[in-house]
Design a protein around this motif. Sequence first.
Motif, short mmCIF file in Angstrom:
data_model
loop_
_atom_site.label_atom_id
_atom_site.label_comp_id
_atom_site.label_asym_id
_atom_site.label_seq_id
_atom_site.Cartn_x
_atom_site.Cartn_y
_atom_site.Cartn_z
N MET A 1 0.84 -1.18 0.00
CA MET A 1 0.00 0.00 0.00
C MET A 1 0.89 1.24 0.00
SD MET A 1 -3.03 0.89 2.63
CE MET A 1 -4.48 1.39 1.80
N LYS A 3 1.93 5.21 0.45
CA LYS A 3 1.73 6.23 1.47
C LYS A 3 1.70 7.60 0.81
CE LYS A 3 2.01 3.41 4.97
NZ LYS A 3 0.88 3.14 5.78
N GLN A 126 -6.40 6.08 6.83
CA GLN A 126 -6.88 5.09 5.85
C GLN A 126 -7.33 5.78 4.56
OE1 GLN A 126 -9.92 2.98 7.96
NE2 GLN A 126 -8.48 1.53 8.87
N ASP A 129 -4.20 7.08 2.68
CA ASP A 129 -3.40 5.98 2.12
C ASP A 129 -4.11 5.30 0.95
OD1 ASP A 129 -1.35 6.51 3.84
OD2 ASP A 129 -1.89 4.95 5.28
N LYS A 130 -5.44 5.13 1.04
CA LYS A 130 -6.19 4.55 -0.10
C LYS A 130 -6.10 5.45 -1.32
CE LYS A 130 -9.84 2.24 2.36
NZ LYS A 130 -11.26 2.23 2.63
N THR A 133 -2.70 5.24 -2.86
CA THR A 133 -2.54 3.99 -3.61
C THR A 133 -3.22 4.08 -4.97
OG1 THR A 133 -2.51 2.77 -1.52
CG2 THR A 133 -2.91 1.50 -3.51
N GLU A 134 -4.43 4.66 -5.02
CA GLU A 134 -5.12 4.84 -6.31
C GLU A 134 -4.31 5.73 -7.25
OE1 GLU A 134 -8.99 6.45 -5.68
OE2 GLU A 134 -9.58 4.83 -4.32
N THR A 150 5.48 0.46 -5.06
CA THR A 150 4.30 -0.28 -4.60
C THR A 150 4.65 -1.33 -3.60
OG1 THR A 150 4.48 -1.80 -6.47
CG2 THR A 150 2.97 0.08 -6.68
#
Length: 150
Positions: A1, A3, A126, A129-130, A133-134, A150
Amino acid sequence: MAKVYDVPADVLIGRLAEILKNEDIPAPSWIPFVKTGAHADKPPQDREWWHTRCASLMRKIYLHGPIGINELRKEYGGGKPSGYGAAHHRDAGGAIIRNAVHGLEKLGYIEKVEKKGRIVSKQGMQKLDKLATEILKELIVENPHLKVYT
């Protein structure tokens, strides 16, 4: 994931500002008329600057937390010219930062640590971080060399 450190700040802040527009973060009624600090000559030209500032604050608190309102005022301040001499630093307006932080606290993205300042809550971490990642997945499609992160 991925950052927040792994993606460009401008892309993350722009995308987070779009998300915050759809959430219930209250913008004060005085937003169209206010300057961002004593160092600024005019109010911001972007009509959606409030959500951009909220997103920027959330990222800054993620990176440097726990951080207080005064430290954030120093970060967002700038130089004010004084005659022929060099510019002197002026802090940013505290009400803008304070209202934005309180709005982010109501949403549950930021929490207060007694005698230290604000930190990003688990829910806010969260979300960031999501989003990071996207963004990184989209950037990998354009530039495959970024797959290292990654």
